[in-house]
Write a protein that holds these residues in place. Sequence first.
Motif, PDB file in Angstrom:
ATOM      1  N   ILE A 137       2.475   3.978  18.848  1.00 21.05           N
ATOM      2  CA  ILE A 137       1.928   2.680  18.445  1.00 21.05           C
ATOM      3  C   ILE A 137       2.829   1.598  19.032  1.00 21.05           C
ATOM      4  O   ILE A 137       4.039   1.621  18.829  1.00 21.05           O
TER       5      ILE A 137
ATOM      6  N   ARG B   5       0.951  -4.869  17.045  1.00 22.67           N
ATOM      7  CA  ARG B   5      -0.312  -5.579  16.862  1.00 22.67           C
ATOM      8  C   ARG B   5      -0.755  -6.252  18.154  1.00 22.67           C
ATOM      9  O   ARG B   5       0.074  -6.773  18.910  1.00 22.67           O
TER      10      ARG B   5
ATOM     11  N   ILE C 289       0.828  -1.217   0.000  1.00 25.45           N
ATOM     12  CA  ILE C 289       0.000   0.000   0.000  1.00 25.45           C
ATOM     13  C   ILE C 289       0.859   1.263   0.000  1.00 25.45           C
ATOM     14  O   ILE C 289       0.495   2.265  -0.616  1.00 25.45           O
ATOM     15  N   THR C 290       2.005   1.241   0.678  1.00 23.47           N
ATOM     16  CA  THR C 290       2.827   2.451   0.717  1.00 23.47           C
ATOM     17  C   THR C 290       3.210   2.874  -0.700  1.00 23.47           C
ATOM     18  O   THR C 290       3.209   4.063  -1.032  1.00 23.47           O
TER      19      THR C 290
ATOM     20  N   GLY D  49       5.521   1.644   8.525  1.00 25.71           N
ATOM     21  CA  GLY D  49       5.413   0.190   8.462  1.00 25.71           C
ATOM     22  C   GLY D  49       5.530  -0.515   9.782  1.00 25.71           C
ATOM     23  O   GLY D  49       5.010  -1.611   9.950  1.00 25.71           O
ATOM     24  N   GLU D  50       6.231   0.067  10.738  1.00 28.06           N
ATOM     25  CA  GLU D  50       6.422  -0.581  12.040  1.00 28.06           C
ATOM     26  C   GLU D  50       6.908   0.478  13.008  1.00 28.06           C
ATOM     27  O   GLU D  50       7.354   1.557  12.596  1.00 28.06           O
ATOM     28  N   PRO D  51       6.836   0.167  14.289  1.00 31.32           N
ATOM     29  CA  PRO D  51       7.346   1.135  15.263  1.00 31.32           C
ATOM     30  C   PRO D  51       8.839   1.337  15.027  1.00 31.32           C
ATOM     31  O   PRO D  51       9.548   0.390  14.692  1.00 31.32           O
TER      32      PRO D  51
ATOM     33  N   ASP E 122       6.940  10.163  11.487  1.00 31.02           N
ATOM     34  CA  ASP E 122       6.685   8.745  11.781  1.00 31.02           C
ATOM     35  C   ASP E 122       5.214   8.528  11.459  1.00 31.02           C
ATOM     36  O   ASP E 122       4.331   8.954  12.195  1.00 31.02           O
ATOM     37  N   THR E 123       4.961   7.902  10.307  1.00 33.23           N
ATOM     38  CA  THR E 123       3.600   7.844   9.768  1.00 33.23           C
ATOM     39  C   THR E 123       2.949   6.500  10.085  1.00 33.23           C
ATOM     40  O   THR E 123       3.401   5.470   9.608  1.00 33.23           O
ATOM     41  N   TRP E 124       1.893   6.533  10.868  1.00 30.39           N
ATOM     42  CA  TRP E 124       1.178   5.292  11.174  1.00 30.39           C
ATOM     43  C   TRP E 124      -0.079   5.182  10.313  1.00 30.39           C
ATOM     44  O   TRP E 124      -0.883   6.117  10.250  1.00 30.39           O
ATOM     45  N   TRP E 125      -0.208   4.033   9.666  1.00 27.76           N
ATOM     46  CA  TRP E 125      -1.425   3.746   8.900  1.00 27.76           C
ATOM     47  C   TRP E 125      -1.413   2.295   8.483  1.00 27.76           C
ATOM     48  O   TRP E 125      -0.562   1.529   8.951  1.00 27.76           O
ATOM     49  N   GLN E 126      -2.349   1.878   7.652  1.00 22.25           N
ATOM     50  CA  GLN E 126      -2.507   0.465   7.292  1.00 22.25           C
ATOM     51  C   GLN E 126      -3.015   0.343   5.860  1.00 22.25           C
ATOM     52  O   GLN E 126      -3.553   1.308   5.310  1.00 22.25           O
ATOM     53  N   THR E 127      -2.892  -0.858   5.310  1.00 21.21           N
ATOM     54  CA  THR E 127      -3.444  -1.119   3.979  1.00 21.21           C
ATOM     55  C   THR E 127      -4.915  -0.678   3.936  1.00 21.21           C
ATOM     56  O   THR E 127      -5.364  -0.063   2.968  1.00 21.21           O
TER      57      THR E 127
ATOM     58  N   ARG F   1       3.286  -7.420   6.624  1.00 22.25           N
ATOM     59  CA  ARG F   1       2.337  -8.037   7.521  1.00 22.25           C
ATOM     60  C   ARG F   1       2.096  -9.494   7.142  1.00 22.25           C
ATOM     61  O   ARG F   1       1.802  -9.789   5.995  1.00 22.25           O
TER      62      ARG F   1
ATOM     63  N   ASN G 124       4.644  -8.494  12.092  1.00 22.36           N
ATOM     64  CA  ASN G 124       5.149  -7.446  11.221  1.00 22.36           C
ATOM     65  C   ASN G 124       6.639  -7.712  11.016  1.00 22.36           C
ATOM     66  O   ASN G 124       7.460  -7.360  11.836  1.00 22.36           O
TER      67      ASN G 124
ATOM     68  N   ASP H 188      -4.139  -2.712  16.328  1.00 23.09           N
ATOM     69  CA  ASP H 188      -2.912  -2.231  16.968  1.00 23.09           C
ATOM     70  C   ASP H 188      -3.194  -1.775  18.391  1.00 23.09           C
ATOM     71  O   ASP H 188      -4.290  -1.314  18.700  1.00 23.09           O
TER      72      ASP H 188
END
Length: 638
Positions: free
Chosen positions: A504, A507, A301-302, A378-380, A402-407, A518, A513, A492
Amino acid sequence: MKSFPYQISNLEEYHQAYQKSIKQPAQFWEEIAQNFIWKKKWDSVSEWNFKDPKIEWFKGAQLNITENCLDRHLNKFGDQAAIIWEPNNPNEQNRVLTYNDLYKQVCQFSHVLKNNGVKKGDTVCIYMGMIPELAIAVLSCARIGAIHSVVFGGFSAQSISDRLHDAKSEFVITCDGAFRGQKNIPLKSVIDEALISCPFVKRVIVYSRTQIPLNMIEGRDTWWEEEIKKIETKNCNIFEAEVMEAEDPLFILYTSGSTGKPKGVVHSTAGYMIYTNYTFINTFQYQTNDIFFCTADIGWITGHSYLLYGPLSAGATTVLFEGIPTWPNASRLWDIIDKFKINTLYTAPTAIRSLMSYGLEPLKGKDLSSLKVLGTVGEPINEEAWHWYNTNIGKNKCPIVDTWWQTETGGILISNLAGITPAIPSFATLPMPGIVPCLIDENGKEIEENNVSGNLCIKQAWPSIIRTTFGDHERCRKTYFSTYENKYYTGDGAFRDANGNYRITGRVDDVLNVSGHRIGTAEIENAINQHKGVIESAVVGYPHDIKGQGIYAYIIYNKNIDDVIALNNNITQTVSNIIGPFAKLDKIQFVNGLPKTRSGKIMRRILRKIAENDLNNLGDTTTLLDPNVVNEIKNGRI
Ligand code: WT7
């Protein structure tokens, strides 16, 4: 000077934008949407409920996302680079595609798709390496209204076959092979193997990148270059973009969960376009003429959101790199940054940790002064890696987002904005405008206070939220919208500090991860169990210095087997065949039994603790059917 009217340029504006986005979401998003090209404007900005779920943004509007990514830039930026492509091998010539070039090639390939029978609404599977033609294939699908389903080049034939079946794809676009580091990956032969079980696939279009010999099946397979030649002789350099409804699906992207096979996350057109553009411009503080380098593969997704759609809809120059950060040596990324004078680098903590392990030698003589903004995803990110990145790459002058998100979220939900809102190492910090996060305790109740941890959920719909899981809406409801009423459940865990910043923690479900990718433990166990020598298995994650999490497998094997080393290798191979080479088991421990409750449930908590080498905190083991297995597993720990 703002490059975009909706670009946030100071802290106060962030707070204003955030407040407005929550209090008057329709007005907030409508003002942003006015800056795009529509064939017809919307009747309503958003209508949604999380119960069904039914989520619609810009309902009634008509558009084509490629007109926003290509056509609208041609007047102003036609000769500007849209894509800079850097090949795997530094001695091979790089390629630059201007917006004019990209537009023309997308139009030509759209004709190719049409000539080969692809129609609006069809699903097209794309399995290619990181070359400009991958971007062209994706955009051409969008232009003719076909739904793209990109499968990362590290997936196996079995995984491709599963995805082709699930998405009912009759069309495949691939390459003969792909170069990645020292590897030459035979993509087309993997496709051939996958298609043995997919007789419904009508057409395979093959771009020739590595020139390895291969079988072309007559009537089914055709060469990309030959198809383009046919178009060129007819001089068809324009392709009228298909008119799409705002909620028409744009793409499917498969991702793993805690149960069953990977699910096809479906994103729709208008909301996804607006949100990826908005978050691209604001998170990275993109300025006109900046060169943006996202190292993710388009197969994740990124790559979809911040290598392609976000940057291109903003008229940016996006760098597409075929290779890997450590080949031919660990200076590779730094050389690319200097070569193209890159302004923003967006990469994964696992890549940073891997490069960190080479020390500072690879950075000698590298300038890096073009860099303005750094990002991670993608991960912490652990503090050590954050400081290394900040000091040695950003030279203490580049904000790190530091960008947190998901597919499933389509775009960035929680992140600092570069140079605008403060960065805190290991914190994703504050929500983007439009995002209302909350923390839920173990009783399912929302925790209102600060300085607390809980399960992270989102309370309101944003434009690029998942719409459904392809072919199985009920699975979408169950997975994301049924755990807590009226909330999107992320899977999460997070901590919220006194100032409302989110950190974050990882999971909380059975999802690993690994290197920012994932993978569900159930999916790995299913693959391991396909091996004839395996009776039962249980997989957990453990902290891994470079990958973030490593895969630890506890396996009960058939005692008739005497060559355990061969068995070990064969199991690893089986997993690679079923899922893909990137899902590598880091540790295999053969055991006689697994810690099960009387009802037969594996107590993963115990296995996790043992894998983490936290042997004195195993907790209550009295409910186990046979508490002795725990000691045996502890003693045999690898
Ligand atoms: C999972 C989503 C988002 C694109 C790449 C991964 C983890 C993602 C962060 C971050 C801590 C993060 C979460 C999330 N994750 N970004 N900045 N800090 N964790 O997409 O494969 O859908 O995975 O990646 O656990 O749920 P994905």
